[in-house]
Each structure stands twice: as C-alpha cells, then as structure tokens.
Scaffold this motif. Structure first.
Motif, PDB file in Angstrom:
ATOM      1  N   GLY A 189       0.809  -1.209   0.000  1.00 21.56           N
ATOM      2  CA  GLY A 189       0.000   0.000   0.000  1.00 21.56           C
ATOM      3  C   GLY A 189       0.842   1.258   0.000  1.00 21.56           C
ATOM      4  N   LEU A 190       2.093   1.161  -0.427  1.00 23.65           N
ATOM      5  CA  LEU A 190       2.981   2.323  -0.431  1.00 23.65           C
ATOM      6  C   LEU A 190       2.574   3.306  -1.521  1.00 23.65           C
ATOM      7  N   ASP A 191       2.980   4.550  -1.349  1.00 24.08           N
ATOM      8  CA  ASP A 191       2.628   5.618  -2.282  1.00 24.08           C
ATOM      9  C   ASP A 191       3.364   5.426  -3.612  1.00 24.08           C
ATOM     10  N   GLU A 192       2.606   5.411  -4.696  1.00 22.38           N
ATOM     11  CA  GLU A 192       3.179   5.188  -6.025  1.00 22.38           C
ATOM     12  C   GLU A 192       4.127   6.314  -6.424  1.00 22.38           C
ATOM     13  N   ASP A 193       3.817   7.548  -6.014  1.00 19.86           N
ATOM     14  CA  ASP A 193       4.656   8.686  -6.386  1.00 19.86           C
ATOM     15  C   ASP A 193       6.030   8.643  -5.719  1.00 19.86           C
ATOM     16  N   ALA A 194       6.156   7.910  -4.642  1.00 20.21           N
ATOM     17  CA  ALA A 194       7.446   7.804  -3.963  1.00 20.21           C
ATOM     18  C   ALA A 194       8.205   6.544  -4.350  1.00 20.21           C
ATOM     19  N   ILE A 195       7.479   5.496  -4.681  1.00 21.79           N
ATOM     20  CA  ILE A 195       8.138   4.213  -4.963  1.00 21.79           C
ATOM     21  C   ILE A 195       8.956   4.270  -6.254  1.00 21.79           C
ATOM     22  N   TYR A 196       8.336   4.742  -7.336  1.00 19.53           N
ATOM     23  CA  TYR A 196       9.001   4.673  -8.634  1.00 19.53           C
ATOM     24  C   TYR A 196      10.311   5.462  -8.688  1.00 19.53           C
ATOM     25  N   PRO A 197      10.334   6.748  -8.326  1.00 22.86           N
ATOM     26  CA  PRO A 197      11.634   7.449  -8.390  1.00 22.86           C
ATOM     27  C   PRO A 197      12.674   6.865  -7.443  1.00 22.86           C
ATOM     28  N   SER A 198      12.242   6.499  -6.231  1.00 25.62           N
ATOM     29  CA  SER A 198      13.227   5.992  -5.271  1.00 25.62           C
ATOM     30  C   SER A 198      13.832   4.676  -5.734  1.00 25.62           C
ATOM     31  N   MET A 199      13.021   3.766  -6.243  1.00 26.92           N
ATOM     32  CA  MET A 199      13.560   2.482  -6.699  1.00 26.92           C
ATOM     33  C   MET A 199      14.407   2.644  -7.960  1.00 26.92           C
ATOM     34  N   ILE A 200      13.992   3.535  -8.855  1.00 30.49           N
ATOM     35  CA  ILE A 200      14.786   3.754 -10.077  1.00 30.49           C
ATOM     36  C   ILE A 200      16.155   4.310  -9.718  1.00 30.49           C
ATOM     37  N   PHE A 201      16.191   5.328  -8.850  1.00 33.45           N
ATOM     38  CA  PHE A 201      17.485   5.908  -8.476  1.00 33.45           C
ATOM     39  C   PHE A 201      18.325   4.934  -7.653  1.00 33.45           C
ATOM     40  N   LEU A 202      17.694   4.198  -6.772  1.00 32.03           N
ATOM     41  CA  LEU A 202      18.426   3.226  -5.962  1.00 32.03           C
ATOM     42  C   LEU A 202      19.063   2.154  -6.840  1.00 32.03           C
ATOM     43  N   MET A 203      18.292   1.575  -7.722  1.00 36.55           N
ATOM     44  CA  MET A 203      18.828   0.500  -8.563  1.00 36.55           C
ATOM     45  C   MET A 203      19.790   1.041  -9.630  1.00 36.55           C
ATOM     46  N   ALA A 204      19.585   2.277 -10.098  1.00 36.73           N
ATOM     47  CA  ALA A 204      20.552   2.874 -11.027  1.00 36.73           C
ATOM     48  C   ALA A 204      21.890   3.075 -10.321  1.00 36.73           C
ATOM     49  N   GLY A 205      21.853   3.484  -9.062  1.00 31.86           N
ATOM     50  CA  GLY A 205      23.086   3.616  -8.285  1.00 31.86           C
ATOM     51  C   GLY A 205      23.772   2.286  -8.079  1.00 31.86           C
ATOM     52  N   VAL A 206      22.995   1.255  -7.795  1.00 31.62           N
ATOM     53  CA  VAL A 206      23.560  -0.090  -7.654  1.00 31.62           C
ATOM     54  C   VAL A 206      24.185  -0.530  -8.984  1.00 31.62           C
ATOM     55  N   GLY A 207      23.489  -0.246 -10.081  1.00 35.66           N
ATOM     56  CA  GLY A 207      24.024  -0.598 -11.400  1.00 35.66           C
ATOM     57  C   GLY A 207      25.322   0.126 -11.708  1.00 35.66           C
ATOM     58  N   LEU A 208      25.405   1.411 -11.348  1.00 33.93           N
ATOM     59  CA  LEU A 208      26.646   2.153 -11.565  1.00 33.93           C
ATOM     60  C   LEU A 208      27.782   1.605 -10.705  1.00 33.93           C
ATOM     61  N   TYR A 209      27.459   1.227  -9.470  1.00 36.32           N
ATOM     62  CA  TYR A 209      28.493   0.646  -8.604  1.00 36.32           C
ATOM     63  C   TYR A 209      28.993  -0.683  -9.151  1.00 36.32           C
ATOM     64  N   VAL A 210      28.083  -1.530  -9.596  1.00 37.68           N
ATOM     65  CA  VAL A 210      28.484  -2.817 -10.171  1.00 37.68           C
ATOM     66  C   VAL A 210      29.300  -2.588 -11.443  1.00 37.68           C
ATOM     67  N   GLY A 211      28.883  -1.614 -12.261  1.00 42.53           N
ATOM     68  CA  GLY A 211      29.654  -1.284 -13.462  1.00 42.53           C
ATOM     69  C   GLY A 211      31.049  -0.798 -13.125  1.00 42.53           C
ATOM     70  N   TYR A 212      31.159  -0.007 -12.053  1.00 49.85           N
ATOM     71  CA  TYR A 212      32.471   0.475 -11.619  1.00 49.85           C
ATOM     72  C   TYR A 212      33.364  -0.679 -11.182  1.00 49.85           C
ATOM     73  N   THR A 213      32.818  -1.588 -10.387  1.00 47.65           N
ATOM     74  CA  THR A 213      33.634  -2.712  -9.918  1.00 47.65           C
ATOM     75  C   THR A 213      34.028  -3.636 -11.073  1.00 47.65           C
ATOM     76  N   GLN A 214      33.131  -3.847 -12.013  1.00 46.17           N
ATOM     77  CA  GLN A 214      33.461  -4.692 -13.163  1.00 46.17           C
ATOM     78  C   GLN A 214      34.498  -4.013 -14.061  1.00 46.17           C
TER      79      GLN A 214
END
Length: 115
Positions: free
Chosen positions: A83-108
C-alpha cells in the motif's frame, strides 16, 4: 513567441560553446607551455588506453540501464503488492537501482582494467 523562448536556447548554446572553447584553448595553452619548457611530447598520450574506452563505456551503460530496468520492475512489484505511495516508490527504486548498477559497473570496469 515570448522573449524567454528565444533567450533560453541562445543562452544554452552560448554556454555549451563557451565551455568547449575554454577546454580547447586551455588545453592548447598547456601544451604550448610544456613544449616551450622542452617537455617530451609523449606525455600527452599518458593515460590513454588503446581501444578499450568504448568497452568501458558500453559496460557501464549496460549496468546502468539494467539497474534502471530492475528499479522499474521492483517499483511495480512494490506498487502492486503493498500500500505504499506510487509517487514515492518509482523514483526511489529507479534511483536506488541505477546507483547499484553504476556501482556494479564500476567494480566490473576496475576488474577488467586490472586484468
């Protein structure tokens, strides 16, 4: 057509041109100063890797895009099953996972350059 609709694009292109001009002119002045002091011309080629820069760019871009895709997927799952707010979930998850992707790209990339 308002004044702002004309001034904004002109200002934007002026700023881009100014940055490009300063970069080129400063680089040229540095090189001329080093040549005047008798420095070897091979110092201009230090740090350049032959042909591997596009591989690093593609690797980092791939991990970034995969992170964004996973962020959208996880946000959709959270939106559907919680029941979380849709307006908060999408940007937060996109930025969080994009950051994780950049970190994994950096380590690779670091692993690829070390080997």
């Amino acid at each position: 057509m308002g004044v702002a609709e004309v001034i904004i694009p002109i200002t934007f292109f002026g700023v881009v041109f100014g940055i490009f001009y300063l970069y080129i002119s400063t680089r040229n002045k540095e090189r001329l100063a080093l040549i005047d002091k008798g420095a070897d011309a091979s110092i201009f080629n230090l740090g350049k890797r032959s042909g591997s820069s596009w591989k690093i760019t593609v690797l980092n871009l791939a991990f970034l895009l995969m992170g964004i895709g996973l962020g959208v997927l996880f946000a959709n799952i959270l939106d559907t099953y919680t029941g979380l707010d849709e307006d908060a979930i999408y940007p937060s998850m996109i930025f969080l996972m994009a950051g994780v992707g950049l970190y994994v790209g950096y380590t690779q990339t670091k692993k690829a350059l070390d080997s």
